[in-house]
Design a protein around this motif. Sequence first.
Motif, PDB file in Angstrom:
ATOM      1  N   GLN B  34     -60.057 -28.959   7.254  1.00 33.66           N
ATOM      2  CA  GLN B  34     -60.115 -29.752   6.032  1.00 33.66           C
ATOM      3  C   GLN B  34     -61.367 -30.626   6.010  1.00 33.66           C
ATOM      4  N   LEU B  35     -61.680 -31.228   7.148  1.00 27.19           N
ATOM      5  CA  LEU B  35     -62.860 -32.080   7.254  1.00 27.19           C
ATOM      6  C   LEU B  35     -64.131 -31.306   6.947  1.00 27.19           C
ATOM      7  N   PHE B  36     -64.211 -30.120   7.521  1.00 28.70           N
ATOM      8  CA  PHE B  36     -65.421 -29.335   7.359  1.00 28.70           C
ATOM      9  C   PHE B  36     -65.574 -28.913   5.903  1.00 28.70           C
ATOM     10  N   GLU B  37     -64.471 -28.499   5.310  1.00 17.80           N
ATOM     11  CA  GLU B  37     -64.531 -28.066   3.912  1.00 17.80           C
ATOM     12  C   GLU B  37     -65.008 -29.196   3.019  1.00 17.80           C
ATOM     13  N   THR B  38     -64.470 -30.379   3.286  1.00 20.88           N
ATOM     14  CA  THR B  38     -64.877 -31.533   2.499  1.00 20.88           C
ATOM     15  C   THR B  38     -66.357 -31.825   2.708  1.00 20.88           C
ATOM     16  N   ALA B  39     -66.758 -31.807   3.970  1.00 27.50           N
ATOM     17  CA  ALA B  39     -68.152 -32.070   4.293  1.00 27.50           C
ATOM     18  C   ALA B  39     -69.043 -31.065   3.576  1.00 27.50           C
ATOM     19  N   TYR B  40     -68.599 -29.817   3.543  1.00 27.64           N
ATOM     20  CA  TYR B  40     -69.414 -28.794   2.896  1.00 27.64           C
ATOM     21  C   TYR B  40     -69.533 -29.065   1.393  1.00 27.64           C
ATOM     22  N   ARG B  41     -68.410 -29.427   0.805  1.00 23.08           N
ATOM     23  CA  ARG B  41     -68.441 -29.727  -0.621  1.00 23.08           C
ATOM     24  C   ARG B  41     -69.412 -30.854  -0.911  1.00 23.08           C
ATOM     25  N   GLN B  42     -69.401 -31.820  -0.011  1.00 26.07           N
ATOM     26  CA  GLN B  42     -70.269 -32.975  -0.182  1.00 26.07           C
ATOM     27  C   GLN B  42     -71.653 -32.756   0.413  1.00 26.07           C
ATOM     28  N   ARG B  43     -71.861 -31.597   0.978  1.00 28.68           N
ATOM     29  CA  ARG B  43     -73.122 -31.264   1.656  1.00 28.68           C
ATOM     30  C   ARG B  43     -73.503 -32.322   2.703  1.00 28.68           C
ATOM     31  N   ILE B  44     -72.525 -32.749   3.464  1.00 33.59           N
ATOM     32  CA  ILE B  44     -72.805 -33.664   4.570  1.00 33.59           C
ATOM     33  C   ILE B  44     -72.985 -32.823   5.827  1.00 33.59           C
ATOM     34  N   PRO B  45     -74.110 -32.974   6.483  1.00 31.10           N
ATOM     35  CA  PRO B  45     -74.328 -32.193   7.710  1.00 31.10           C
ATOM     36  C   PRO B  45     -73.263 -32.511   8.757  1.00 31.10           C
ATOM     37  N   VAL B  46     -72.969 -31.532   9.565  1.00 33.86           N
ATOM     38  CA  VAL B  46     -71.866 -31.672  10.524  1.00 33.86           C
ATOM     39  C   VAL B  46     -72.374 -31.494  11.946  1.00 33.86           C
ATOM     40  N   LEU B  47     -71.932 -32.388  12.783  1.00 37.36           N
ATOM     41  CA  LEU B  47     -72.218 -32.277  14.216  1.00 37.36           C
ATOM     42  C   LEU B  47     -70.922 -31.917  14.933  1.00 37.36           C
ATOM     43  N   LEU B  48     -70.954 -30.825  15.693  1.00 38.36           N
ATOM     44  CA  LEU B  48     -69.763 -30.433  16.456  1.00 38.36           C
ATOM     45  C   LEU B  48     -69.983 -30.807  17.916  1.00 38.36           C
ATOM     46  N   LYS B  49     -69.110 -31.646  18.425  1.00 38.89           N
ATOM     47  CA  LYS B  49     -69.235 -32.081  19.814  1.00 38.89           C
ATOM     48  C   LYS B  49     -68.163 -31.418  20.645  1.00 38.89           C
ATOM     49  N   GLY B  50     -68.486 -31.098  21.847  1.00 44.30           N
ATOM     50  CA  GLY B  50     -67.422 -30.589  22.701  1.00 44.30           C
ATOM     51  C   GLY B  50     -67.933 -29.713  23.810  1.00 44.30           C
ATOM     52  N   PRO B  51     -67.101 -29.505  24.824  1.00 35.67           N
ATOM     53  CA  PRO B  51     -67.506 -28.715  25.973  1.00 35.67           C
ATOM     54  C   PRO B  51     -67.685 -27.244  25.620  1.00 35.67           C
ATOM     55  N   THR B  52     -68.353 -26.533  26.504  1.00 43.25           N
ATOM     56  CA  THR B  52     -68.611 -25.122  26.255  1.00 43.25           C
ATOM     57  C   THR B  52     -67.306 -24.333  26.218  1.00 43.25           C
ATOM     58  N   GLY B  53     -67.300 -23.356  25.366  1.00 41.14           N
ATOM     59  CA  GLY B  53     -66.127 -22.472  25.300  1.00 41.14           C
ATOM     60  C   GLY B  53     -64.909 -23.119  24.683  1.00 41.14           C
ATOM     61  N   ALA B  54     -65.099 -24.216  23.965  1.00 42.49           N
ATOM     62  CA  ALA B  54     -63.941 -24.859  23.360  1.00 42.49           C
ATOM     63  C   ALA B  54     -63.710 -24.334  21.947  1.00 42.49           C
TER      64      ALA B  54
END
Lengths: 1080, 295
Positions: B34-54
């Motif tokens: 849901q967050l990503f979809e909203t961000a996309y609609r608003q064209r807000i760039p997204v940073l994905l944080k997390g360990p490898t293979g997650a």
Amino acid sequence: MSIVTELLARHQERLSGFPAPLGQQFEAGLRSLAGRLTPSQLQAWAETGMELTALSLRSWEAAVEYFKAGSAYPPQATWDTIETVGRDALQMAAESAPLAVAFLRAAPAAIGTVGPGNVHAWAELGRRLYKGNWKSSSLAAQFYEVTPELFRVLRIGQASRLIIFVDELARHSYELASACLAAAPAVLGRLEEDDRLPFVTFATELAQSSWADSRLYFDRGVPLLEKVHAPLRERFLLLAAQSARGHHQRSAFQYFEDAANALGELEPTDHQQVIMLAEQLAPYSPFAAMDFLTVMPTVLGRIRIDELEAWQQAGLRILQTSTEGGEAYFRLQSTRAEDILENLSARVELSRVGEVLRLYCKALTGRNVSIQTAESLAEKGIGWVDEHRASTDGTTIFLPELMERFPSKDDNFAAMKVFATHQAAHIEFGSFTFEFDRPGAIFPTRRHAFMRDRERPATTDMEAFFDLFPDRQLASDLFTIAEDARIDARVKDEYGGIRRQLVRMQAEELERRPPVEALPLRNAFVENLVRASLDGFHLVRWPRDRADTMSRALGILAAVQRPGATVEDAAEAALALYELAISIPNILEDLDPADWDAVEPMEPGQAMPMDAAGEGGAQGSQAQLGGGAEGEEEYESPQEIDFRGDFKPELVDLLMKLRENAQGGQAGQQQTMPLTPEQLAELLAKSVEIDLDAMDEGDLDASTGMFLSNLMKEAGTPASEKGEQGGQPTSDNSTGEGEGEEPLKPVVTVYYYDEWDFRAQDYKPRWCAVKEAKLEEGDEGFYEKALHEHAGLVAQTRKQFELMKPEMFRKIKRLPDGEDFDLDSAIEWMVEKRAGANPTEKIYWRRNKIERDVAVAFLIDMSASTDEEINKRDKKYDDDDYDDDPRKYLSWWVSKRRQELTSPPKRIIDLEKESTVLLMTALETIGDQYGIYGFSGYGRDNVEFFVIKDFDETLDEKIKHRLDKITPIRSTRMGPAIRHATYKLMQTDAKVKILFLLSDGRPQDHGYGRDRTEKEYAIHDTKQALNEAKREGITPFALTVDRAGHDYLKTMCEDMGYEVVADIESLPSRLPTLYRRLTE
Amino acid sequence: MAENGSVQGATIYAVEEYSVHEEPYYLPIGDEVQLFETAYRQRIPVLLKGPTGAGKTRFVEYMAYRLGRPMMKISSRTGEEVEHRMPLITVACHEDLTASDLVGRYLLDTDGTRWVDGPLTRAVKVGAICYLDEVVEARKDTTVLIHPLTDYRRLLPIEKLGQVIEAAEGFLLVISYNPGYQSALKDLKHSTRQRFIAIEFNYPPREAEAQIIAHESGCDERTAMDLARLGEKVRNLKEHGLGEGVSTRLLVYAGRLIAEGIPPRRACQVAITWALTDDSEVQRSIEEVVTSIFE
């Protein structure tokens, strides 16, 4: 006229010149012998006597004894014998009258003990000791005197060996020889007949190699020898004798003593095998054979006697190719020896698997648990007393030090793992997170109904719970059973892989249970629960007419083993079980075994009293739990279960509470009320988990006090993460960290490192103890002064280092791919292309990032030799600047003198220090990580490693002060210092790691080689240490100010960088330059 | 420009024409979809944080697929109707990745030089999701490109051509980074950081992870559960000889081996123990955890 009168008359005249006894003895002798000798023999006898008187001034005294002997010869003395005595006496008297006297005095009796045929041989033995001086003559005389006692225990052949020994000893010390001779009859008399000769043989060898030990041998040899199995003593002595033949650092007696003591620790039945194996080694090295015997108690502590040969054979193969290697092997000073031993040994040692198990338990629990021996827990004196049972205090898991219950190593390890898993599971599945007010997941909460009024709130939830029960011991046992049953069930559920081993352990425990039928009823009830908790429901036996109670109890236990059960459920189960248990009288019922029957567990739903508070609660009247009644058997706790270890929830709960307080206090949070000693004391008095009597005999108050202080101490130090960095060095803190309010002694951390023995071509395991400590702080002025003194150089160095910075981005041309075209290359390309040639495609450039990521450890030699003054070194060059003009000499001298007075002579260490300061400023400029360490020490147990600046410290006042304290101390054992510096470097994550060794001479230390003058051992170990560093990806570099350095550095550094600074004064400028070169 | 084709069974796409065709499997753990979809609609760039293979990359693919629906049909140059999906351009960043690698460069041609757009330029032009994986690894000059693209301007300056490109409507920059193993030196600058909303990824909880493993590997549920349990335990060892916990990806690999009949202990050894570390002591410890869980 009888021959007697005739002879008397014949010699009358001659004898008249001597004191009267001569004549009297002559006559007595004549008369006594007349009956057994022929006249001619008698005449010959008399002639010999006369000859004796004539030999020297005092030889008449010998003649007196000669004649006296005439009347003392035993009947078996034939003329031959008597004649022999006479001849020998003549010879002796010619050399020494007193010797002859002693001989003749002893002769008559000796004929009886030595045997008439051996008289001459016997006489010769004494003569052998005589060397023409007074001391030797009295030694020989002593021999004749002790003859009767001596020959009671020795035959002539054996005696001759003894004389060889005494003779050998006499070459060194007549006193010692005499003492040994005097002791010989008694000493040898205590030995078995067959052992006497070997005993003397070894003594002889000993006299040759280390004669001074002979006294010890004569004093202590026999009791030592008695430790050896009697039939093997001879072979043992022969082995010892062989070791005496070689030359070695240790004396042969030392070998003998150690080996004998070692054998004394073994079973006599094993001696045969052990000595036989030692004998196989002796041809290659008798020392190895003796060492082999000496290490037997250690070795056989770890492997069985039938595995010994495999270990010995492996060592023998090494011994055959390298004596040094083999000897180190059998001294157990070799990694290979340890490894092979470890492989052969079926037992599992916690010290070897501790790290694996620690990570394993950490994985299981998700907490930083540490693993320690159960013994160490018992030593803490905080309530645990059993040194062999596994346990946990909530943060640390304690395991037995050794596991050797199975014949195979894998099985033993598996057992250790089951132990560890059970303890870890207590932590993982929350045995210590009991909350009195939290309901369980399966059973209804009934415990509140039994609460009684309290004077004060309970300290811990566990205490509150156990306070419900009049019989705390019974409650504690039941809770333990229920909780352990729950834990085991959870383990089986979660860890399918270990299930099999766990089931096997449970089955084994079940076999060891005591017969339930012989127990009083309540004990039998608890015993049955233990069986059921071990999945031994089928082994429950119970009087048939009481089956209902047991069935209900089993149902409750089964419920606790369901997956969702929590520690609160175990508590509820314990409560319900308690009610059942207390309803059973603890009596021995007179029943037929046939009346005891198996019991089926009831459905859990039925078994549990579902009504939360019974008739209590609502009506305000409290439910009561009963206790034991009069006239019953004493309740006894059930037999322990090995793999479950010691479960002390109440104590752990308390400990955790105390820790929380200690930590909370530090963090400034006031979340809990501090505990008063009274509260603690009360708790201790109540708890059944602590048996103060078992901890310490002595009055209760004292041990309570001690216990309390121990407990507070344990809780005060928060669960330590120290020593967790792992790695190969084991570190143990010998002094704990202070609370911070007072400047305590420096914290010394000890690390152990192997040392390389180039002769054995093997490591000596855990050979050197490196003691790391921060260097004390000295004066503040030094750092600034050094900077001031070398101000010019400092500025120059800084500039040089600053120049290195822009090089971080470098434009690299002629690349096949890059940021942009390189115009020159592109034009070339076009030209060639047009010309029809085949142009290179490399026409791009790009900025290449050279990231400087360097960590460097400086290792400064703080040995005593750095105390040397530099001027003194250069004395011979002193006059260089004097230009031989006598007119100017005075002014030259005056100026020179003044110079010396204003600046005191510098020592090597001063220059080392100043160079370090310069380098530090340079390093600060460029931003490399660096650590500065000094080393010194004496002997392998005491390699001092001083931290002047650790990698994670920043250059502050403290460190500047420490710099001042770099002073010459003791020796130079480089190897371990390098190894420790390597370890330090490995803790950094820099890409380039450099180890910079700054020294003033070759490595040297007590015991660093055969003796102090030997160089090879130390150099080889140092080289090996440098090689190890290299293998870890570290660049070692050695810098020495020793002009002779080229000799050994060539060997030591081989393909590594090194430099000898010939002109020591240039060190401060040279060091930064070198460093820059090294890292560019 | 389109160079779609097929060579020896492999399908070749131009970067901007690649899109996710089949719905990737993704199990949402929280509200990230849901967050990503909203961000996309608003064209807000997204940073994905997390360990490898997650599951960061899988998540982006999944979102690209979701956002591409309903599929627009547009006519191509040849007049055929082709499906239009949300293009996804993924760039794995490495330490030598420069701005020109992203923007484009001149290449040599028979008669001189020819400009070739880099992946970022292509994404900006076609309006794709551009996913810069492990962005901190890239050289610092890339931030020059990221900044104007990630604020209200949505511009990509191409210095060498003297051009500025206004991003197409659908364009969105997504970057990922792993705070775990990058050293302090390689942290993301705040001026960069503060242009993105950050969605944190962590290893899924045991049950969810088991579900993922079961789905991805085809092993039975019990094995999947045991693998998830193993993952949880091994992750406890993080920072103790292990730089990173075991990734869901590795657990899936193990599951696949098991599903194909490799004995579980062996499968875990090759897919997990040996893959994770070279330290023999830690290997041994993991092995003990494996043998405790698997028979």
